[in-house]
Design a protein around this motif. Structure first.
Motif, PDB file in Angstrom:
ATOM      1  N   PHE A  64       0.821  -1.214   0.000  1.00  0.00           N
ATOM      2  CA  PHE A  64       0.000   0.000   0.000  1.00  0.00           C
ATOM      3  C   PHE A  64       0.859   1.270   0.000  1.00  0.00           C
ATOM      4  O   PHE A  64       0.492   2.258  -0.637  1.00  0.00           O
ATOM      5  CB  PHE A  64      -0.973   0.001   1.190  1.00  0.00           C
ATOM      6  N   VAL A  66       3.975   1.736  -1.275  1.00  0.00           N
ATOM      7  CA  VAL A  66       4.570   1.960  -2.604  1.00  0.00           C
ATOM      8  C   VAL A  66       3.496   2.426  -3.592  1.00  0.00           C
ATOM      9  O   VAL A  66       3.680   3.405  -4.315  1.00  0.00           O
ATOM     10  CB  VAL A  66       5.291   0.689  -3.127  1.00  0.00           C
ATOM     11  N   GLY A  67       2.346   1.747  -3.575  1.00  0.00           N
ATOM     12  CA  GLY A  67       1.261   2.119  -4.492  1.00  0.00           C
ATOM     13  C   GLY A  67       0.785   3.542  -4.269  1.00  0.00           C
ATOM     14  O   GLY A  67       0.581   4.300  -5.221  1.00  0.00           O
ATOM     15  N   PHE A  68       0.632   3.920  -2.993  1.00  0.00           N
ATOM     16  CA  PHE A  68       0.119   5.249  -2.629  1.00  0.00           C
ATOM     17  C   PHE A  68       1.075   6.351  -3.087  1.00  0.00           C
ATOM     18  O   PHE A  68       0.658   7.329  -3.711  1.00  0.00           O
ATOM     19  CB  PHE A  68      -0.068   5.279  -1.105  1.00  0.00           C
ATOM     20  N   ARG A  70       3.591   6.072  -5.258  1.00  0.00           N
ATOM     21  CA  ARG A  70       3.926   5.941  -6.674  1.00  0.00           C
ATOM     22  C   ARG A  70       2.951   6.687  -7.582  1.00  0.00           C
ATOM     23  O   ARG A  70       3.319   7.148  -8.665  1.00  0.00           O
ATOM     24  CB  ARG A  70       3.942   4.447  -7.018  1.00  0.00           C
ATOM     25  N   LYS A  71       1.713   6.808  -7.117  1.00  0.00           N
ATOM     26  CA  LYS A  71       0.704   7.513  -7.926  1.00  0.00           C
ATOM     27  C   LYS A  71       1.082   8.984  -8.137  1.00  0.00           C
ATOM     28  O   LYS A  71       0.655   9.601  -9.108  1.00  0.00           O
ATOM     29  CB  LYS A  71      -0.670   7.405  -7.259  1.00  0.00           C
ATOM     30  N   SER A  72       1.873   9.531  -7.227  1.00  0.00           N
ATOM     31  CA  SER A  72       2.299  10.931  -7.397  1.00  0.00           C
ATOM     32  C   SER A  72       3.700  11.050  -7.985  1.00  0.00           C
ATOM     33  O   SER A  72       3.978  11.987  -8.735  1.00  0.00           O
ATOM     34  CB  SER A  72       2.294  11.652  -6.050  1.00  0.00           C
ATOM     35  N   THR A  73       4.567  10.097  -7.628  1.00  0.00           N
ATOM     36  CA  THR A  73       5.967  10.234  -8.065  1.00  0.00           C
ATOM     37  C   THR A  73       6.221   9.630  -9.442  1.00  0.00           C
ATOM     38  O   THR A  73       7.135  10.049 -10.135  1.00  0.00           O
ATOM     39  CB  THR A  73       6.929   9.531  -7.077  1.00  0.00           C
ATOM     40  N   GLY A  74       5.416   8.614  -9.822  1.00  0.00           N
ATOM     41  CA  GLY A  74       5.744   7.850 -11.030  1.00  0.00           C
ATOM     42  C   GLY A  74       6.937   6.959 -10.719  1.00  0.00           C
ATOM     43  O   GLY A  74       7.204   6.656  -9.557  1.00  0.00           O
ATOM     44  N   GLY A  75       7.672   6.550 -11.751  1.00  0.00           N
ATOM     45  CA  GLY A  75       8.838   5.698 -11.525  1.00  0.00           C
ATOM     46  C   GLY A  75       9.067   4.754 -12.678  1.00  0.00           C
ATOM     47  O   GLY A  75       8.299   4.770 -13.650  1.00  0.00           O
ATOM     48  N   PRO A 132       8.172  14.494 -11.066  1.00  0.00           N
ATOM     49  CA  PRO A 132       7.627  13.161 -11.340  1.00  0.00           C
ATOM     50  C   PRO A 132       8.362  12.469 -12.497  1.00  0.00           C
ATOM     51  O   PRO A 132       8.795  13.142 -13.436  1.00  0.00           O
ATOM     52  CB  PRO A 132       6.182  13.479 -11.743  1.00  0.00           C
ATOM     53  N   VAL A 133       8.480  11.148 -12.408  1.00  0.00           N
ATOM     54  CA  VAL A 133       9.109  10.372 -13.483  1.00  0.00           C
ATOM     55  C   VAL A 133       7.989   9.774 -14.343  1.00  0.00           C
ATOM     56  O   VAL A 133       7.202   8.974 -13.859  1.00  0.00           O
ATOM     57  CB  VAL A 133       9.997   9.247 -12.893  1.00  0.00           C
TER      58      VAL A 133
ATOM     59  N   SER B  24      -3.080  11.004 -11.934  1.00  0.00           N
ATOM     60  CA  SER B  24      -1.851  10.595 -11.228  1.00  0.00           C
ATOM     61  C   SER B  24      -0.676  10.533 -12.201  1.00  0.00           C
ATOM     62  O   SER B  24      -0.842  10.717 -13.406  1.00  0.00           O
ATOM     63  CB  SER B  24      -2.036   9.213 -10.612  1.00  0.00           C
ATOM     64  N   ALA B  25       0.504  10.205 -11.628  1.00  0.00           N
ATOM     65  CA  ALA B  25       1.692  10.076 -12.472  1.00  0.00           C
ATOM     66  C   ALA B  25       1.682   8.748 -13.218  1.00  0.00           C
ATOM     67  O   ALA B  25       2.241   8.628 -14.305  1.00  0.00           O
ATOM     68  CB  ALA B  25       2.950  10.186 -11.624  1.00  0.00           C
ATOM     69  N   CYS B  26       1.082   7.740 -12.615  1.00  0.00           N
ATOM     70  CA  CYS B  26       1.031   6.423 -13.268  1.00  0.00           C
ATOM     71  C   CYS B  26      -0.021   5.566 -12.597  1.00  0.00           C
ATOM     72  O   CYS B  26      -0.592   5.943 -11.587  1.00  0.00           O
ATOM     73  CB  CYS B  26       2.392   5.734 -13.225  1.00  0.00           C
ATOM     74  N   TYR B  28      -1.315   2.104 -10.528  1.00  0.00           N
ATOM     75  CA  TYR B  28      -0.906   1.718  -9.181  1.00  0.00           C
ATOM     76  C   TYR B  28       0.482   1.071  -9.093  1.00  0.00           C
ATOM     77  O   TYR B  28       1.263   1.391  -8.243  1.00  0.00           O
ATOM     78  CB  TYR B  28      -1.956   0.765  -8.616  1.00  0.00           C
TER      79      TYR B  28
END
Lengths: 217, 42
Positions: A64, A66-68, A70-75, A132-133, B24-26, B28
């Motif tokens: 949860f 990482v998912g939370f 990651r939605k803002s940071t990307g990657g 963000p990536v 969002s950026a991506c 989930y």
């Protein structure tokens, strides 16, 4: 295209036919269903692994967290759903198991605090330069969106920092909080790593290997 | 009729989820399917 994507498209086609929806609406429903089905699949598999090997709570916290964030940071991203699922399950299980078995020796509060501050200081620095990536399937070009995602990312990182501090403080009253704090820190380290160029390269290599083993791209 | 209601519910949930991904950026986790044209620049 693997089973999740195929299933999502099949359901979307059926819904569109019944509700007489157009092509755009069909694509949006299929896109949403792919996301939902992927989250459900990963949640079930990780829960089973966590239950069998007794690191369920740690794995779910990593999942949860990482998912939370990651939605803002990307990657870094995998090129196929298969590779993504395998890499996600492997990394989350490994991090969950590490939090439960490898890093579960109790340091005193000040040693913990020092490590936590160091990890988060590094994370803030990486966030500042990299977030963000985006990726070719979802490019982020609007300046307004970039600013909003950066704001959200820093807010979430601060929230996790406070949660980690609270966990290591509460660990002196109830031991269970210790592994919660460690799980959050490991989730942040993993997410920060996927934002870096080294992380992207490593994920690319893993992606290629997994796709080679599975015999398709 | 019941089937139609169920389809409407699934369509609404999927559309709401797609909209949250769009802002969002991506998606989930580590796989990002191609975003539908109509959701770009959200």
């Amino acid at each position: 295209m693997i089973i999740i994507e195929r299933l999502a498209h099949r359901i979307a086609d059926k819904i569109s036919l019944q509700l007489e929806l157009d092509k755009d609406q069909n694509a949006v429903i299929a896109y949403g269903l792919i996301g939902i089905l992927q989250v459900i699949t990963l949640f079930i598999v990780i829960s089973i692994f966590g239950h069998i090997f007794d690191f369920l709570y740690e794995a779910l916290i990593v999942f949860f967290s990482v998912g939370f964030i990651r939605k803002s940071t990307g990657g870094a991203h995998a090129s196929t759903m298969n590779a993504c699922n395998i890499i996600s399950i492997m990394s989350i299980s490994l991090l969950g198991a590490s939090a439960r078995y490898l890093f579960n020796y109790h340091l005193n509060f000040y040693a913990n605090l020092t490590i936590t501050i160091f990890v988060y200081a590094m994370s803030f620095m990486v966030f500042y330069f990299r977030v963000p990536v985006d990726n070719p399937n979802k490019p982020i070009v609007k300046l307004e969106k970039i600013k909003r995602l950066r704001r959200e990312s820093f807010f979430k990182l601060t929230l996790f920092f406070l949660l980690t501090i609270a966990s290591i403080k509460l660990a002196s009253y109830y031991e269970g909080f210790y592994s919660i704090g460690v799980s959050i820190i490991l989730a942040i380290i993993w997410q920060v790593f996927t934002l870096t160029k080294t992380g992207t390269l490593l994920l690319d290599k893993l992606d290629t290997k997994v796709n080679l083993i599975l015999g398709k791209r | 009729m019941k089937k139609k209601n169920l389809f409407t519910l699934i369509a609404a949930i999927a559309t709401a989820f797609a909209a949250t991904i769009a802002t969002s950026a991506c998606i989930y986790f580590a796989y990002q399917p191609e975003e539908p044209e109509c959701l770009r620049d959200k």
